[in-house]
Design an enzyme around this catalytic site. Structure first.
Site, PDB file in Angstrom:
ATOM      1  N   ASN A  59      -7.705   1.654  34.519  1.00 15.10           N
ATOM      2  CA  ASN A  59      -6.932   2.779  34.908  1.00 15.10           C
ATOM      3  C   ASN A  59      -7.848   4.012  34.926  1.00 15.10           C
ATOM      4  O   ASN A  59      -7.375   5.076  35.236  1.00 15.10           O
ATOM      5  CB  ASN A  59      -5.806   3.101  34.093  1.00 15.10           C
ATOM      6  CG  ASN A  59      -5.946   3.432  32.610  1.00 15.10           C
ATOM      7  OD1 ASN A  59      -7.014   3.217  32.182  1.00 15.10           O
ATOM      8  ND2 ASN A  59      -4.942   4.309  32.116  1.00 15.10           N
ATOM      9  N   GLY A 116       3.138   6.546  33.290  1.00 14.27           N
ATOM     10  CA  GLY A 116       3.324   5.502  32.623  1.00 14.27           C
ATOM     11  C   GLY A 116       3.610   4.105  33.335  1.00 14.27           C
ATOM     12  O   GLY A 116       4.258   4.144  34.278  1.00 14.27           O
ATOM     13  N   SER A 164      -0.381  13.990  41.265  1.00 19.52           N
ATOM     14  CA  SER A 164      -0.542  14.338  39.696  1.00 19.52           C
ATOM     15  C   SER A 164      -0.007  15.882  39.549  1.00 19.52           C
ATOM     16  O   SER A 164       0.503  16.488  40.751  1.00 19.52           O
ATOM     17  CB  SER A 164      -2.010  14.458  39.357  1.00 19.52           C
ATOM     18  OG  SER A 164      -2.409  13.135  39.486  1.00 19.52           O
ATOM     19  N   PRO A 167      -1.640  12.939  35.184  1.00 16.35           N
ATOM     20  CA  PRO A 167      -2.204  12.015  36.304  1.00 16.35           C
ATOM     21  C   PRO A 167      -0.792  11.072  36.661  1.00 16.35           C
ATOM     22  O   PRO A 167      -0.198  10.709  35.909  1.00 16.35           O
ATOM     23  CB  PRO A 167      -3.307  10.977  35.824  1.00 16.35           C
ATOM     24  CG  PRO A 167      -3.532  11.738  34.375  1.00 16.35           C
ATOM     25  CD  PRO A 167      -2.648  12.443  34.056  1.00 16.35           C
ATOM     26  N   GLU A 181     -10.506  11.321  41.091  1.00 16.41           N
ATOM     27  CA  GLU A 181      -9.769  11.408  42.476  1.00 16.41           C
ATOM     28  C   GLU A 181     -10.184  12.653  43.042  1.00 16.41           C
ATOM     29  O   GLU A 181     -10.448  13.775  42.454  1.00 16.41           O
ATOM     30  CB  GLU A 181      -8.303  11.394  42.249  1.00 16.41           C
ATOM     31  CG  GLU A 181      -7.684   9.943  41.969  1.00 16.41           C
ATOM     32  CD  GLU A 181      -6.137  10.178  41.937  1.00 16.41           C
ATOM     33  OE1 GLU A 181      -5.488   9.108  41.761  1.00 16.41           O
ATOM     34  OE2 GLU A 181      -5.627  11.150  42.038  1.00 16.41           O
ATOM     35  N   MET A 189      -2.099   6.246  42.475  1.00 16.08           N
ATOM     36  CA  MET A 189      -2.963   6.454  43.453  1.00 16.08           C
ATOM     37  C   MET A 189      -2.155   6.748  44.975  1.00 16.08           C
ATOM     38  O   MET A 189      -2.792   7.538  45.571  1.00 16.08           O
ATOM     39  CB  MET A 189      -3.851   5.250  43.919  1.00 16.08           C
ATOM     40  CG  MET A 189      -4.564   4.913  42.847  1.00 16.08           C
ATOM     41  SD  MET A 189      -5.710   3.437  43.332  1.00 16.08           S
ATOM     42  CE  MET A 189      -4.496   2.122  43.581  1.00 16.08           C
ATOM     43  N   HIS A 194      -6.085  12.621  25.483  1.00 13.56           N
ATOM     44  CA  HIS A 194      -4.737  12.081  25.469  1.00 13.56           C
ATOM     45  C   HIS A 194      -4.396  11.124  24.356  1.00 13.56           C
ATOM     46  O   HIS A 194      -3.376  10.249  24.673  1.00 13.56           O
ATOM     47  CB  HIS A 194      -3.939  12.216  26.671  1.00 13.56           C
ATOM     48  CG  HIS A 194      -4.474  11.167  27.816  1.00 13.56           C
ATOM     49  ND1 HIS A 194      -4.538  11.472  29.027  1.00 13.56           N
ATOM     50  CD2 HIS A 194      -4.906   9.819  27.600  1.00 13.56           C
ATOM     51  CE1 HIS A 194      -5.215  10.456  29.779  1.00 13.56           C
ATOM     52  NE2 HIS A 194      -5.382   9.537  28.950  1.00 13.56           N
ATOM     53  N   HIS A 209       1.628  12.311  29.119  1.00 17.14           N
ATOM     54  CA  HIS A 209       0.107  12.185  29.586  1.00 17.14           C
ATOM     55  C   HIS A 209      -0.058  11.778  31.054  1.00 17.14           C
ATOM     56  O   HIS A 209      -1.092  11.692  31.433  1.00 17.14           O
ATOM     57  CB  HIS A 209      -0.848  11.649  28.630  1.00 17.14           C
ATOM     58  CG  HIS A 209      -0.731  10.034  28.905  1.00 17.14           C
ATOM     59  ND1 HIS A 209       0.506   9.216  28.817  1.00 17.14           N
ATOM     60  CD2 HIS A 209      -1.633   9.086  28.908  1.00 17.14           C
ATOM     61  CE1 HIS A 209       0.079   8.191  28.974  1.00 17.14           C
ATOM     62  NE2 HIS A 209      -1.080   8.052  29.020  1.00 17.14           N
ATOM     63  N   GLY A 210       1.298  11.018  31.598  1.00 14.20           N
ATOM     64  CA  GLY A 210       0.991  10.505  32.913  1.00 14.20           C
ATOM     65  C   GLY A 210       2.176   9.871  33.323  1.00 14.20           C
ATOM     66  O   GLY A 210       3.178  10.089  32.640  1.00 14.20           O
TER      67      GLY A 210
END
Length: 988
Positions: free
Chosen positions: A699, A914, A892, A885, A703, A888, A833, A911-912
């Site tokens: 992952n 998931g 974000s 983040p 980007e 794709m 993170h 943090h993202g």
């Protein structure tokens, strides 16, 4: 599904509490930050892990799960917890599609418990699936084979042979990935003393057989609809070459134990009885054949009459009912008796007796799952495994015949048995006993159990245990012989002991010499009992952790390797989700717009891909470090990188802790917990030197993004973001193999120290994956030293990648827009993170030092908190930026911390996005090429080292990042500033 009935709503339908009575050992409640939609999508295991963390000593406030939480190793990924720095602990548990290059002769285990040599897989007449380990679900699974390839061995290429303590051996190329408790590690990077994960089952060799078991002629006397049903499911004609034969043999074996074929309301039906989990496994097999089955659970009274008395009571009865008359008839044709089995004569079907050994294995594994006893131990010794069946007295001879048939089948596996009658008032009862350690070991390693999860896991664990015991006894016997020879040559007890001191103690040698040898070798006194072995070594699903006892490089005595591509791989959060990897993310802004970049976007991605080394230790090396230089990286992180010319001093003011954990821990007065350069083993140095400055796979990504929407214009302008359409750059990577190696070197120490934690605090840690050390101990300090050294490596890694990304922009756009400074390419923020940090927070009105674990979570400090901890304030008047983040295909976010986060979550947020789908599941469902084409249709270009990685990261494999951000925003623990959408993606 989450136990929603247990959750207490706190506010805004996004903050929930898991009460302390969810699990008796909880010291604090759980706190879940998520919308109802996200709660519904969370695995129950997340809540169990939240509860387990709440049981750890010294925890304050809450055990927290954020909206991107999913099941992890020990802690949930997306979990936060804070512990007292004096009375608490530090736990490593808080902080994939692989092509395997194997030597010919390697045994590949299939779904039916039989093995095939890797070079023979393409020749097989069947399309059997291979057995794999679904790490997400903690269970074995099976996967279709995508391809089997062969490649020639390159000149001077070496192979690696790895041997585990139980004798399991694997040989393959140096880059063949091996699963360890911390994730996948290349075979060439494994050392003696490392731990690997094995599946302790040998099975039997697959054997092909020609011919037909049943065909249309066997169903001439039945309704044509029956035949049509079976033909539609490819169950007729049933040929030996069909892999369904293994499944049918398993089902038939179980049915002859706990099944019933009979009429219900004038209709022939097939039912199975047993534990609900067992029947659910059986249901999966039936569904794989296209046969529907329904579970029925009910309470019932029972009466049991035994030789010792009469018993009655109430029990829960679970029935798995197959309504299909056609399948019931098929089972009858295969040998399933109709009516009450205790009153019906039957025998082991002739087709089973004539079947290849692997089919017999499946029949026996199903039968023993139903009527066989689970393996049990008396300390080190296994007790007999018994198969029990009963008949009415008139059918005693038939019962003996059936049991003798089973005994003959077992004898084909080298398993000897004893048949004896058991007293019973009502019926004739016989037990077929597998007695003796060698017979039991053969049964567990070649036959085993299917369907029943308890029996299966116990059986796998027992086989691994007995293999380990066998190896230890063999080593001790050889040590006795060696000691006797040395003593005979030298006459010295001391020299005799020195020759074998790594295996036995001096007293053992003295007994060998003075007592005339040892008649029978036993395991040493400190050898673990079976129960202790299970506790320390056995993972979910019966997989076992074993130590590597030998690793050697060899010249291949063959001319080719074989590659297997499967449609299933292990989820890599076992490696990436723990503290040691210190993954992190960085966002940079530019003054360019999408209109400026879009015409040359493909060229830009190609340039970045060329300038930023990707993959696992990419051959494209931009930097060649000496050992001394790597030690400087461990101590000074991003500051080292800037001093070496990778970026500018101003970058450091926009990195968490200025990218230097030495400075951070000196600032707060806890320097003994900061990074040290002596924590890295030789192997860690070897892994770290070539990987610094590489992006990595999985992952990890780089980007090119554009600002999609601005929510807080004032905050955005302070960050240098002025308008929608402005181009940004996001880098997501971490400490690579170096971080894994440095901290895994310390993990075993942490596991051993857990017993000290339990004694010191008088607690029982509810999950062995929550290995921890008491703060203040040498183990805890050394762990922090290692973790912070890895963090510095990660900060340096992202700094170097950012520098080469700037150079790439200049290479593509320099003629038109000038240098990096002219283009305004500046770091907005860089943050880790997966970390545990010592921080000061208010507890019950008093400031206290805490150890805050953020696993798959991000720090979200207020401006005041940054200043209190001596952290750089990247933008005056603003809290710390938070980088989220997405996937794709969506977007974000940049958020900022809040006072609410400081009050409730120790200054932490998500943090993202998931994951909602494992990497394995994503690769089963998506093709990388299709994903890339669809993204390009949306205006998003992808440049990747491999398409399987693109499939793993397909947008549908992730939660809705907008929903995740909405949850933290409505909870008040982060405020959105801007939304970013990708236009170009680079993946290793």
């Amino acid at each position: 599904m989450a136990p929603k009935s247990m959750l207490k709503h706190i506010r805004n339908n996004v903050v929930w509490e898991l009460p302390e009575d969810y699990k008796g050992c909880m010291k604090v409640p759980g706190r879940i930050y998520a919308t109802e939609k996200l709660i519904d999508g969370m695995e129950k295991g997340v809540f169990d892990q939240v509860a387990n963390v709440a049981c750890l000593p010294g925890i304050y406030g809450y055990s927290i799960a954020l909206p991107d939480a999913h099941y992890g190793y020990g802690f949930p990924i997306g979990g936060v917890a804070a512990f007292d720095v004096e009375e608490g602990v530090v736990s490593p548990g808080g902080v994939g599609y692989d092509i395997n290059c194997l030597a010919p002769g390697t045994k590949i285990l299939t779904e039916h418990g039989c093995w095939v040599k890797v070079e023979d897989l393409p020749k097989m007449l069947t399309d059997q699936k291979l057995k794999v380990y679904d790490v997400d679900e903690g269970r074995e699974d099976d996967s279709e084979i995508k391809f089997v390839m062969e490649r020639g061995i390159e000149e001077d290429e070496r192979a690696v042979v790895l041997v585990t303590e139980s004798g399991l051996t694997i040989e393959g190329s140096e880059d063949h990935p091996v699963l360890t408790p911390e994730g996948y590690v290349e075979l060439g990077e494994i050392e003696e003393g490392d731990l690997v994960v094995v599946y302790p089952f040998e099975g039997v060799e697959y054997e092909e057989k020609e011919g037909t078991i049943l065909d249309e002629s066997d169903f001439e006397d039945v309704d044509p609809q029956v035949l049509r049903y079976l033909e539609e499911r490819d169950l007729i004609p049933l040929r030996w070459s069909d892999p369904k034969v293994g499944t049918l043999a398993r089902i038939l074996g179980f049915a002859m134990g706990d099944g019933h074929l009979g009429e219900q309301a004038g209709r022939l039906t097939l039912s199975f009885y047993g534990d609900e989990r067992t029947l659910r496994e059986l249901k999966r097999d039936l569904e794989s054949l296209g046969v529907k089955a329904n579970l029925h659970v009910r309470k019932r009274r029972y009466e049991i009459e035994t030789a010792s008395g009469r018993y009655e009571g109430e029990a829960t009865s679970v029935e798995l009912r197959v309504a299909s008359r056609s399948f019931a008839l098929l089972m009858e044709k295969l040998g399933m008796p109709r009516g009450r089995k205790v009153e019906t004569p039957y025998k082991v079907p002739d087709w089973i007796k004539e079947a290849p050994l692997w089919v017999k294995r499946n029949f026996l594994a199903g039968l023993f799952a139903a009527d066989g006893s689970v393996v049990k131990f008396k300390r080190y010794t296994p007790l007999p495994i018994n198969l029990t069946q009963a008949k009415v007295e008139e059918l005693e001879e038939n019962l003996r015949e059936f049991m003798n048939d089973v005994a003959k089948l077992l004898r084909e596996f080298g398993i000897e048995t004893t048949l004896y009658e058991v007293k019973s008032k009502k019926n004739v009862v016989y037990k077929l006993a597998i007695v003796g350690e060698e017979n039991i070991k053969r049964f567990l390693g070649k036959v085993g159990y299917e369907y029943d999860p308890e029996k299966k896991v116990e059986g796998l664990a027992a086989y691994a245990y007995l293999k380990l015991k066998e190896r230890v006894k063999k080593d001790r016997k050889e040590a006795a012989e060696t000691a006797a020879e040395v003593y005979e040559e030298t006459g010295s007890i001391t020299k005799a002991h020195e020759a074998v001191a790594d295996v036995v103690n001096r007293r053992f040698v003295e007994r060998v010499v003075y007592d005339g040898g040892i008649s029978s070798v036993r395991v040493p006194e400190d050898f673990p009992t079976f129960e202790r072995f299970k506790e320390e070594r056995v993972l979910a699903g019966g997989f076992v952790i074993e130590e590597v006892v030998e690793v050697k490089g060899v010249e291949p005595e063959y001319d080719r390797f074989y590659d297997i591509g499967v449609c299933h791989g292990a989820h890599n959060f076992i490696a990436d989700g723990v503290v040691v990897h210190n993954c992190g993310v960085r966002v940079m802004k530019t003054d360019l717009t999408e209109d400026d970049v879009r015409p040359k976007l493909r060229e830009l991605l190609e340039t970045i891909f060329r300038n930023v080394p990707a993959g696992l230790g990419s051959r494209h090396r931009r930097v060649r470090l000496s050992t001394q230089e790597l030690r400087q990286v461990m101590l000074y992180g991003a500051e080292w990188a800037v001093e070496e010319g990778f970026g500018f001093d101003e970058d450091l003011d926009h990195i968490e802790s200025r990218g230097n954990m030495t400075h951070a821990y000196e600032t707060i007065g806890w320097e003994e917990y900061g990074p040290r350069d002596d924590v890295a083993s030789k192997r860690a140095i070897e892994r770290g030197r070539p990987q610094l400055g590489t992006l990595g796979s999985g992952n990890h990504f780089l980007e090119v993004q554009v600002v999609d929407e601005i929510y807080d214009k004032e905050a955005a302008e302070k960050m240098g973001i002025r308008e929608e359409g402005q181009v940004t750059i996001m880098v997501h990577t971490g400490s690579r193999g170096f971080g894994h190696q440095v901290c895994s070197d310390h993990l075993r120490i942490m596991e051993r120290s857990m017993r000290d934690v339990e004694r010191r605090f008088g607690v029982r840690i509810p999950d062995r994956q929550l290995a921890c050390a008491a703060m203040g101990t040498d183990e805890a300090k050394r762990y922090f030293n290692a973790m912070n050294a890895a963090a510095n490596y990660a900060f340096a890694n992202r700094q170097m990648i950012s520098h080469w990304t700037r150079e790439s922009f200049v290479e593509v756009f320099g003629d038109e827009y000038g240098d990096a400074d002219d283009m305004g390419i500046e770091v907005i923020y860089d943050i880790a993170h997966n970390m545990a940090k010592i921080e000061k927070h208010p507890v019950d009105g008093e400031e206290r030092w805490l150890v805050v674990h953020r696993k798959g979570a991000t720090r979200a400090f207020s401006e005041e908190a940054l200043k209190k901890h001596g952290e750089p304030v990247p933008f005056e008047g603003l809290p710390q930026p938070v980088l989220i983040p997405g996937d794709m295909g969506t977007g974000s976010y940049i958020l900022i911390g809040t006072e609410k986060a400081m009050e409730e979550t120790w200054g932490s947020t998500c943090h993202g996005a998931g994951r909602t789908m494992s990497r394995a599941a994503a690769k089963r469902k998506f093709w990388g090429e299709d994903v890339a084409r669809e993204l390009e249709r949306q205006g998003i270009l992808v440049k990747a080292a491999s398409m399987p990685v693109v499939a793993e990261e397909a947008p549908p494999a992730y939660k809705d990042v907008d929903e995740v951000v909405r949850a933290v925003a409505e909870a008040g623990i982060s405020d959105p500033v801007v939304r970013l959408r990708p236009i170009g993606v680079v993946k290793g």
